[in-house]
Design an enzyme around this catalytic site. Structure first.
Site, PDB file in Angstrom:
ATOM      1  N   LYS A  65      -5.290 -10.007  -6.377  1.00 39.48           N
ATOM      2  CA  LYS A  65      -6.599 -10.208  -5.728  1.00 39.48           C
ATOM      3  C   LYS A  65      -7.613  -9.170  -6.217  1.00 39.48           C
ATOM      4  CE  LYS A  65      -6.149  -7.383  -1.652  1.00 39.48           C
ATOM      5  NZ  LYS A  65      -6.319  -7.083  -0.308  1.00 39.48           N
ATOM      6  N   LYS A  89     -10.871  -3.195  -4.210  1.00 37.27           N
ATOM      7  CA  LYS A  89     -11.611  -1.942  -4.402  1.00 37.27           C
ATOM      8  C   LYS A  89     -10.749  -0.915  -5.113  1.00 37.27           C
ATOM      9  CE  LYS A  89     -13.405  -2.455   0.294  1.00 37.27           C
ATOM     10  NZ  LYS A  89     -13.213  -2.079   1.682  1.00 37.27           N
ATOM     11  N   LYS A 139       0.821  -1.215   0.000  1.00 41.30           N
ATOM     12  CA  LYS A 139       0.000   0.000   0.000  1.00 41.30           C
ATOM     13  C   LYS A 139       0.853   1.261   0.000  1.00 41.30           C
ATOM     14  CE  LYS A 139      -4.405  -1.568   1.743  1.00 41.30           C
ATOM     15  NZ  LYS A 139      -5.416  -1.479   2.774  1.00 41.30           N
TER      16      LYS A 139
HETATM   17  P1  TYM Z   1     -10.882  -5.007   3.940  1.00 40.49           P
HETATM   18  O1  TYM Z   1     -11.804  -3.889   4.221  1.00 40.49           O
HETATM   19  O2  TYM Z   1      -9.810  -4.788   2.940  1.00 40.49           O
HETATM   20  O3  TYM Z   1     -11.687  -6.274   3.475  1.00 40.49           O
HETATM   21  C1  TYM Z   1     -12.795  -6.753   4.214  1.00 40.49           C
HETATM   22  C2  TYM Z   1     -12.805  -8.271   4.204  1.00 40.49           C
HETATM   23  O4  TYM Z   1     -12.875  -8.757   2.870  1.00 40.49           O
HETATM   24  C3  TYM Z   1     -11.819  -9.697   2.633  1.00 40.49           C
HETATM   25  N1  TYM Z   1     -11.371  -9.571   1.236  1.00 40.49           N
HETATM   26  C4  TYM Z   1     -11.240 -10.607   0.398  1.00 40.49           C
HETATM   27  N2  TYM Z   1     -11.467 -11.924   0.567  1.00 40.49           N
HETATM   28  C5  TYM Z   1     -11.242 -12.735  -0.500  1.00 40.49           C
HETATM   29  N3  TYM Z   1     -10.822 -12.271  -1.715  1.00 40.49           N
HETATM   30  C6  TYM Z   1     -10.588 -10.960  -1.923  1.00 40.49           C
HETATM   31  N4  TYM Z   1     -10.203 -10.527  -3.125  1.00 40.49           N
HETATM   32  C7  TYM Z   1     -10.790 -10.059  -0.843  1.00 40.49           C
HETATM   33  N5  TYM Z   1     -10.657  -8.720  -0.688  1.00 40.49           N
HETATM   34  C8  TYM Z   1     -11.008  -8.443   0.583  1.00 40.49           C
HETATM   35  C9  TYM Z   1     -10.707  -9.276   3.601  1.00 40.49           C
HETATM   36  O5  TYM Z   1      -9.830 -10.352   3.862  1.00 40.49           O
HETATM   37  C10 TYM Z   1     -11.511  -8.871   4.814  1.00 40.49           C
HETATM   38  O6  TYM Z   1     -11.857  -9.997   5.585  1.00 40.49           O
HETATM   39  N6  TYM Z   1      -7.757  -4.884   7.837  1.00 40.49           N
HETATM   40  C11 TYM Z   1      -9.064  -5.338   7.386  1.00 40.49           C
HETATM   41  C12 TYM Z   1     -10.193  -4.774   8.204  1.00 40.49           C
HETATM   42  C13 TYM Z   1     -10.079  -4.956   9.680  1.00 40.49           C
HETATM   43  C14 TYM Z   1     -10.313  -6.166  10.396  1.00 40.49           C
HETATM   44  C15 TYM Z   1     -10.126  -5.821  11.779  1.00 40.49           C
HETATM   45  C16 TYM Z   1     -10.637  -7.455  10.023  1.00 40.49           C
HETATM   46  C17 TYM Z   1      -9.771  -3.990  10.573  1.00 40.49           C
HETATM   47  N7  TYM Z   1      -9.813  -4.515  11.840  1.00 40.49           N
HETATM   48  C18 TYM Z   1     -10.257  -6.772  12.765  1.00 40.49           C
HETATM   49  C19 TYM Z   1     -10.785  -8.400  11.028  1.00 40.49           C
HETATM   50  C20 TYM Z   1     -10.600  -8.061  12.380  1.00 40.49           C
HETATM   51  C21 TYM Z   1      -9.253  -4.890   5.943  1.00 40.49           C
HETATM   52  O7  TYM Z   1      -8.629  -3.971   5.491  1.00 40.49           O
HETATM   53  O8  TYM Z   1     -10.228  -5.557   5.305  1.00 40.49           O
END
Ligand code: TYM
Length: 334
Positions: A198, A201, A114
C-alpha cells in the site's frame, strides 16, 4: 432508542499525508460532512506508539489539521481537534483495555507489520493501539467510520469490543456497533513502485507516493517514473488484475476522473502506459496541487490552526464527558 448517525474518523500526524490518505479517507470525510454530524480527529496519541521527535510531532499535528481544512472540511460544520486534548480518549481506552482480549489483539496484522521481527522491542502502546482506536470511536457513540481498507481489521475489533462491553455490563445497544465506510472502488491505493504494497508515509522512497504537498513538477516526475507494464494496456479487467502496478494507475485515474474502470479500459485498451500516465499526471496536478498550496498557506498561520483545534477540543470534550459519565456508572466507578 436508535442512535443518530454520527461519523468519526482519525488520521495520524506522522507527516507526509499522501494520495492514499486522500482517496481512502479525506475525500470521504468531505462527502460525509455534507450529510451528517462528523468528528475528525488528529490522533496524536496513536502517533507516539512509535517514537516521534517532539518538535516534528507538533508541526505534524498542525499540518494534519491544515490538511483537513485544505481538503474542505469545515470547522463550523464538523468537529476538528487533536486526540490528546480530550483526556476521555485515554480514560476510555483504559476501560476498554480491560474489556478487549489478548487473543483478539494477537490477531492484528498491522501490529505484526509495524513491530517487525523483534516484537519484544515494540512499545506496549503499539500493541494496544487498536483498543485506543475503539475508544476514539465509542467515546462519542459514533455509528459510522470512514477509513481505507487497511483499517478494516481494527474496525472489526472495535465492533467486538463494543459488543462485549454491551454484554458484560448488561446494556444492550448502549454502544452502537460502528459501521466501517470503506471506499468501494479504491479502498487501498498502492505504492507507485510496488503494486502489492500500500502507498504509505513510512515507505522509504518518496517516488512510491504522491504527497499532498507535492508540486506539479514532483507529481509529473513521479507518475512518469511509476512502475507500469511492458505490454500495452489490456482490454479486459481479468488481464489487468494480473498487473498490479498497471491496475493501480488505472484505478487512481478512474477514481479521480469519476469514470468507471470499464470505461477507462475501453478508451485506453491497446495504448501505451505513457498515454494514461500523461492523463493521470494532469488530473492529479489539477486536484492535488491546490490542496498542497492551501496546506502551505495555512501552515503560515499557527495561531489560526491552534484556535481551530482549541474550539474543536472544547466541543468534543462536552460530548465525551456526557458519555463518560454514563460509562463510569455502568462500569461501577464512582
Ligand atoms: P492512518 O493515519 O494510517 O491513515 C489515515 C487514513 O488514511 C487511510 N489510508 C489509506 N487508504 C487507502 N490507501 C492507502 N494506501 C492508505 N493509507 C492510509 C487509512 O485507512 C485511514 O483511514 N489507525 C488509524 C487512525 C485512527 C482512526 C481512529 C481511524 C485512530 N483512531 C478511529 C478511524 C477511527 C490510522 O493509523 O490511520
Amino acid at each position: 432508542m436508535k442512535n443518530k448517525k454520527l461519523v468519526f474518523s482519525g488520521v495520524q500526524p506522522t507527516g507526509n499525508l499522501h494520495l492514499g490518505n486522500y482517496l481512502g479517507a479525506l475525500k470521504n470525510f468531505l462527502a460525509l460532512q455534507k450529510e451528517t454530524d462528523c468528528i475528525y480527529c488528529v490522533v496524536d496519541l496513536h502517533a507516539i506508539t512509535i517514537f516521534q521527535n517532539p518538535k516534528e510531532l507538533k508541526n505534524n499535528i498542525l499540518e494534519t489539521t491544515a490538511s483537513f481544512l485544505a481538503t474542505g472540511i469545515d470547522p463550523n460544520k464538523s468537529i476538528i481537534f487533536n486526540q490528546s486534548s480530550v483526556s476521555g480518549h485515554a480514560e476510555l481506552a483504559w476501560i476498554l483495555n480491560c474489556v478487549s482480549r489478548i487473543g483478539w489483539l494477537n490477531r492484528m496484522t498491522q501490529f505484526k507489520d509495524k513491530a517487525g521481527k523483534d516484537k519484544e522491542k515494540a512499545s506496549v502502546g503499539l500493541y494496544i493501539y487498536p483498543n485506543l482506536m475503539a475508544a476514539d470511536i465509542l467515546l462519542y457513540k459514533s455509528t459510522h467510520v470512514p477509513v481505507g481498507a487497511d483499517q478494516k481489521q481494527h474496525l472489526e475489533l472495535s465492533r467486538d469490543i463494543a459488543q462485549k462491553f454491551n454484554n458484560d455490563f448488561n446494556c444492550a445497544g448502549f454502544f452502537p456497533i460502528p459501521e466501517p465506510l470503506i471506499p468501494k472502488n479504491i479502498s487501498r491505493v498502492m505504492s507507485l513502485r510496488d503494486g502489492l504494497k500500500k502507498m504509505s508515509k513510512s515507505e522509504e522512497s518518496d517516488y512510491s507516493r504522491i504527497n499532498l504537498k507535492d508540486n506539479a513538477e514532483d507529481i509529473i516526475k513521479k507518475i512518469k517514473k511509476a512502475k507500469s507494464d511492458s505490454e500495452p494496456i489490456p482490454d479486459n479487467l481479468k488481464m489487468l488484475e494480473q498487473k498490479p502496478e498497471a491496475m493501480n494507475l488505472l484505478n487512481i485515474y478512474s477514481e479521480i476522473s469519476k469514470t468507471s474502470l470499464e470505461k477507462v479500459l475501453n478508451e485506453m485498451a491497446g495504448k501505451e502506459y505513457s498515454d494514461i500516465k500523461k492523463k493521470l499526471a494532469d488530473i492529479l496536478v489539477s486536484e492535488i496541487c491546490p490542496v498542497g498550496k492551501e496546506i502551505n498557506k495555512l501552515m503560515k498561520d499557527e495561531t489560526y490552526l491552534l484556535q481551530i483545534l482549541k474550539k474543536g477540543s472544547e466541543k468534543a470534550n462536552i460530548k465525551a464527558e456526557e458519555n463518560l459519565k454514563i460509562i463510569r456508572e455502568k462500569v461501577g466507578l464512582i
